[in-house]
Scaffold this motif. Sequence first.
Motif, short mmCIF file in Angstrom:
data_model
loop_
_atom_site.label_atom_id
_atom_site.label_comp_id
_atom_site.label_asym_id
_atom_site.label_seq_id
_atom_site.Cartn_x
_atom_site.Cartn_y
_atom_site.Cartn_z
N LYS A 32 0.84 -1.21 0.00
CA LYS A 32 0.00 0.00 0.00
C LYS A 32 0.87 1.25 0.00
O LYS A 32 0.60 2.21 -0.72
CB LYS A 32 -0.93 -0.02 1.21
N LYS A 33 1.96 1.23 0.77
CA LYS A 33 2.86 2.39 0.81
C LYS A 33 3.56 2.58 -0.54
O LYS A 33 3.73 3.72 -0.99
CB LYS A 33 3.89 2.21 1.92
N ILE A 34 3.95 1.49 -1.17
CA ILE A 34 4.54 1.58 -2.51
C ILE A 34 3.53 2.16 -3.48
O ILE A 34 3.85 2.99 -4.33
CB ILE A 34 5.04 0.19 -2.97
N MET A 35 2.28 1.74 -3.35
CA MET A 35 1.21 2.22 -4.23
C MET A 35 0.96 3.71 -4.00
O MET A 35 0.69 4.45 -4.96
CB MET A 35 -0.05 1.40 -3.98
N TRP A 36 1.05 4.16 -2.76
CA TRP A 36 0.88 5.59 -2.48
C TRP A 36 1.97 6.39 -3.20
O TRP A 36 1.68 7.44 -3.78
CB TRP A 36 0.96 5.87 -0.99
N LEU A 37 3.20 5.88 -3.16
CA LEU A 37 4.28 6.58 -3.85
C LEU A 37 4.05 6.57 -5.36
O LEU A 37 4.36 7.55 -6.05
CB LEU A 37 5.63 5.94 -3.52
N SER A 88 -6.87 0.68 -7.11
CA SER A 88 -6.53 1.62 -6.05
C SER A 88 -5.52 0.98 -5.11
O SER A 88 -5.23 -0.22 -5.19
CB SER A 88 -7.80 2.01 -5.27
N SER A 89 -5.00 1.78 -4.21
CA SER A 89 -4.00 1.24 -3.27
C SER A 89 -4.62 0.16 -2.39
O SER A 89 -3.96 -0.83 -2.07
CB SER A 89 -3.42 2.37 -2.41
N LEU A 90 -5.89 0.30 -2.03
CA LEU A 90 -6.56 -0.71 -1.23
C LEU A 90 -6.76 -2.00 -2.03
O LEU A 90 -6.57 -3.11 -1.50
CB LEU A 90 -7.91 -0.18 -0.72
N ASP A 91 -7.12 -1.87 -3.31
CA ASP A 91 -7.28 -3.05 -4.16
C ASP A 91 -5.96 -3.81 -4.31
O ASP A 91 -5.93 -5.03 -4.20
CB ASP A 91 -7.79 -2.65 -5.55
N VAL A 92 -4.89 -3.07 -4.55
CA VAL A 92 -3.58 -3.71 -4.73
C VAL A 92 -3.14 -4.37 -3.42
O VAL A 92 -2.64 -5.48 -3.42
CB VAL A 92 -2.54 -2.68 -5.22
#
Length: 176
Positions: free
Chosen positions: A87-92, A124-128
């Motif tokens: 999720k943190k990677i996805m936020w970046l 989305s980050s939650l989906d990933v």
Amino acid sequence: MKSFLLNLMTCALLSSAQVTLAATTYRCGNSFQDTPCANQIDHKAGKPTKSANANAGTNTTTVGAKSGDLSPYQIDADCKQRGDAAKKIMWLREIGKTKEDQLSNAQDEPTQALIHEVYSNRGSSLDVKNKIEQSCMQQKEQDRLAEQLLSAAKKLKQRDGSTSTKVTEQSSNSHQ
């Protein structure tokens, strides 16, 4: 006097309408709803629901498989940690970091593999995060089943090895 009473009645009606519109809402993940969350922490009261209390002593967390699906699946601590890192990677990624930027900042090989996995998923980050957690749990289940098969194969090999040794001994004794 008539306008004063009219203003007073208008204020009374508006304030009572606001009270009826201010119903209890519950935060479930990234969405808000008027019913409590299924198998999640009650964010209104700040304490876990009964189903979350039942899982408090274990290393797993019960989470709904999809937002519309109420069937729970178990996530162990390692997969939950991997999902949070994803999720943190996805936020970046969402703020504009490229895959190459994140790979250059990665310290170890597992982190690089996670970055590759995150960038190969869409949503989305939650989906990933949920996809990463589910794939981690599926991999752990496959590893557990493979270990069981290997253990059963070793037992079978030991049992077959001991019977073949007996057969060889019996055949050599009968020839003498």
